[in-house]
Design a protein around this motif. Structure first.
Motif, PDB file in Angstrom:
ATOM      1  N   ILE A  45     -19.191  14.640  21.037  1.00  0.00           N
ATOM      2  CA  ILE A  45     -20.358  14.218  20.242  1.00  0.00           C
ATOM      3  C   ILE A  45     -20.031  12.923  19.503  1.00  0.00           C
ATOM      4  O   ILE A  45     -20.850  12.003  19.432  1.00  0.00           O
ATOM      5  N   ASN A  48     -20.098  10.018  22.009  1.00  0.00           N
ATOM      6  CA  ASN A  48     -21.421   9.702  22.545  1.00  0.00           C
ATOM      7  C   ASN A  48     -22.411   9.253  21.477  1.00  0.00           C
ATOM      8  O   ASN A  48     -23.015   8.180  21.578  1.00  0.00           O
ATOM      9  N   GLU A  49     -22.562  10.053  20.431  1.00  0.00           N
ATOM     10  CA  GLU A  49     -23.625   9.797  19.466  1.00  0.00           C
ATOM     11  C   GLU A  49     -23.218   8.854  18.328  1.00  0.00           C
ATOM     12  O   GLU A  49     -24.084   8.259  17.684  1.00  0.00           O
ATOM     13  N   GLY A  52     -21.327   5.485  20.775  1.00  0.00           N
ATOM     14  CA  GLY A  52     -22.186   4.946  21.823  1.00  0.00           C
ATOM     15  C   GLY A  52     -21.609   4.954  23.220  1.00  0.00           C
ATOM     16  O   GLY A  52     -22.041   4.181  24.086  1.00  0.00           O
ATOM     17  N   VAL A 171     -23.620  12.867  12.349  1.00  0.00           N
ATOM     18  CA  VAL A 171     -23.686  11.804  13.360  1.00  0.00           C
ATOM     19  C   VAL A 171     -24.298  10.521  12.821  1.00  0.00           C
ATOM     20  O   VAL A 171     -24.178   9.462  13.438  1.00  0.00           O
ATOM     21  N   THR A 172     -24.956  10.591  11.689  1.00  0.00           N
ATOM     22  CA  THR A 172     -25.525   9.372  11.095  1.00  0.00           C
ATOM     23  C   THR A 172     -24.526   8.657  10.195  1.00  0.00           C
ATOM     24  O   THR A 172     -24.809   7.576   9.673  1.00  0.00           O
TER      25      THR A 172
END
Length: 438
Positions: A45, A48-49, A52, A171-172
């Protein structure tokens, strides 16, 4: 002494039977694996998130860890026998620390690959080194219990770490992922300080007996039928088990059973809870019994688990399908509590002290190969819609494991198989040499 007449040791008996070195080694497991739990469920995760990196490339990078581990396992086993288990475990743990620091700040695939290379070195070397060190500070039935309890504590640490990481990672906010990977790195300081402090005199190194002129190469070891069949059993167990639990299970549950990711997450929680709650109970039940027969029971449990998962696919998207996924994890985990104390104990009771690193490296190599091949096969079969063939293959693999376990039973001594036999020689943890008990 019959199998049924063996006294079942409790927690206090196990703890009192451990040497001081064994207690030190076991008491820090939860702390160091808690750091691993912080990052393990969220690495892909993160790539990917947050960074990128596409999912397909992220998956290849994750597989790179196992490839590196497989490549270094053989040389690692030789070095364990030549320079000692403690030194090699210190080296591999330091690699894990460096790898986590690199990943914490990685922003490109190349940097992730570099970090994963260090992690792969740790995974490939730490298995033979740690098992050899455990064997140096334990003996007999205590050794089997140690491997089982260590497995439960690993799951406890990873489970608690996963819960903490799930609440904290965002993730932010890339900084949260940097923090958890740095925390993972920091947790490696616990075993490093332990190996440099209280365990500095435990080398896990044994001299070759003067009357032993047998070659100690990997080829010579693999010429022994018992080693060959045990290695095949380990590979097959990983292929149908651990090689599928992180790939085949989620893919099947999502595409065939059509359950939510939340159900899959709860399933892994059921798996961890079952191991933590039942491992010592299982250890008491299997104490003094043939380890190979315990493995046969384990294969039956795994076959039932996979059949349950497959059959509930008929009612995809329903509550019954969700219950099937949860039931799979519980039954599969019960099988794990039978597997983890047995194969490592057979391997280390079979191995001469001066070749313990190589024997454990062979077992680790079989495990690494299974974790590489298992997800590949699962991905191809499920992607092509061969769901029933996938379940049939896994159940057939479980049946083959039962046969292999009975073959191994005919090739090893009763003592290696965990039942009455000549007492295993004690080992001086400082020198690794055999000593005579008073």
């Amino acid at each position: 002494m019959s199998e049924s007449s063996v006294e079942r040791p409790g927690v206090s008996e196990f703890w009192s039977s451990l040497s001081t070195e064994g207690r030190w080694l076991l008491s820090t497991v939860v702390v160091q694996t808690l750091g691993r739990g912080l990052t393990l469920p969220f690495t892909i995760i993160y790539m990917n998130e947050v960074r990128g990196i596409s999912l397909d490339l992220a998956g290849l990078l994750m597989a790179f860890i196992a490839v590196v581990a497989l490549a270094v396992t053989g040389p690692g086993g030789v070095l364990v026998d030549r320079v000692g288990a403690r030194r090699m475990l210190l080296f591999s743990t330091s690699c894990q620390l460096v790898g986590c620091v690199v990943i914490a700040f990685a922003t490109t695939p190349l940097l992730f690959a570099l970090g994963f290379a260090f992690l792969g070195i740790n995974f490939g070397v730490s298995w033979p080194a740690f098992n050899a060190l455990v064997a140096a500070v334990t003996t007999g039935e205590t050794r089997q219990q140690y491997f089982g309890i260590n497995f439960a504590l690993i799951n406890l640490g990873i489970g608690v770490g996963g819960i903490i990481g799930g609440f904290y990672a965002d993730v932010t906010d890339a900084t949260t992922f940097t923090v958890i990977f740095l925390a993972d790195a920091a947790s490696m300081l616990v075993p490093i300080l332990l190996l440099l402090g209280p365990l500095r005199h435990v080398q896990g190194l044994a001299e070759r007996p003067a009357d032993d002129d047998a070659p100690g190469s990997y080829l010579a070891i693999l010429r022994q039928p018992a080693v060959v069949w045990l290695t095949a059993l380990t590979f097959l167990g990983t292929f149908v088990g651990y090689g599928q639990i992180e790939a085949g299970l989620p893919a099947f549950a999502r595409s065939v059973n059509e359950v939510s990711t939340r159900v899959i997450g709860f399933g892994f929680a059921v798996n961890t809870a079952t191991i933590v709650l039942l491992q010592f109970v299982v250890l008491r039940r299997i104490s003094g019994r043939r380890r190979t027969r315990v493995l046969v029971v384990m294969t039956a449990l795994w076959a039932v688990a996979w059949l349950t998962l497959g059959l509930t696919g008929v009612v995809a998207g329903t509550l019954a399908a969700a219950i099937g996924v949860l039931a799979f994890n519980g039954v599969f985990a019960l099988g794990e509590t039978l597997l983890q104390p047995t194969i490592p104990a057979i391997t280390n009771d079979m191995a001469p002290d001066h070749l313990r690193g190589r024997y454990n490296a062979i077992s680790a190599g079989a495990f690494q190969a299974g974790t590489i091949l298992g997800p590949v096969v699962a991905g191809v079969m499920i992607d092509h819609g061969w769901s029933w063939a996938f379940i049939a293959m896994i159940v057939a693999g479980c049946s083959a494991m039962a046969v292999l376990a009975l073959v191994v039973e005919r090739l090893i001594t009763p003592a290696v198989n965990g039942i009455a036999g000549p007492a295993a020689p004690l080992t001086d943890p400082a020198t690794g040499e055999q000593v005579v008990a008073d």
